[in-house]
Design a protein around this motif. Sequence first.
Motif, short mmCIF file in Angstrom:
data_model
loop_
_atom_site.label_atom_id
_atom_site.label_comp_id
_atom_site.label_asym_id
_atom_site.label_seq_id
_atom_site.Cartn_x
_atom_site.Cartn_y
_atom_site.Cartn_z
N ASN A 6 2.33 1.72 -3.42
CA ASN A 6 1.25 2.18 -4.31
C ASN A 6 0.98 3.67 -4.16
O ASN A 6 0.49 4.31 -5.09
N ARG A 7 1.27 4.21 -3.00
CA ARG A 7 1.00 5.63 -2.73
C ARG A 7 2.23 6.51 -2.94
O ARG A 7 2.22 7.69 -2.60
N ASP A 39 0.83 -1.20 0.00
CA ASP A 39 0.00 0.00 0.00
C ASP A 39 0.87 1.26 0.00
O ASP A 39 0.58 2.22 -0.72
N GLY A 76 0.51 -4.50 -6.50
CA GLY A 76 -0.07 -5.28 -5.41
C GLY A 76 -1.04 -6.36 -5.83
O GLY A 76 -1.49 -7.14 -4.99
#
Length: 191
Positions: free
Chosen positions: A22-23, A19, A122
Amino acid sequence: AIEALNDGEHGEFFALYLDLINRGYTVTPIGVSDSHGYRNGVGLNLTWLPVGLSSPTDLTDPVLVRRMREGQTVVSRGPFLDARIDGVWAPGATFTGSQTLDITVHGPEFVQVDTLVLLENGSEVDRIATSSGGSFTLSPTADAHYVVVASGSETMAPVYGDTPWAMTAATRIDVDGDGWAAPLPPLGVGD
């Protein structure tokens, strides 16, 4: 750094790592035994770093720190994954355009991997049944990151009772060379 493998477990820690990547956050995954005593086997969970040195006497703290800051790790409960694009170490690096990621699995005889899974941002996008490695084509339509996960279904007996598991740090693909852009927005206050 973030503990993606802790005390033999990776589920929630690995999900958090994915996560954050991904950010757009730059985090280095690590594996730790977390053995505050004699449980879980010292050295069962570990972090591999490519140091490019032929003599252990050349290994210094600054070399290790640089590799950790660059996120060039392989987190492991058993196997070592050699991940390269055109012969260049891929974990932690950014490449431009479509690429082929070559994976070689290493480990002692009691560490038997049977599956490699390729995650894009992911999510699983490819799977190979193998004990020695394979190749994945990385050709996203937008900037993406890739993580390879290796696993085995047999325990590492007689040395350890757990099954093998390992992951590469994220390899980023910048589709058009204008700088890698994360697929999700950064976290905000209250997220």
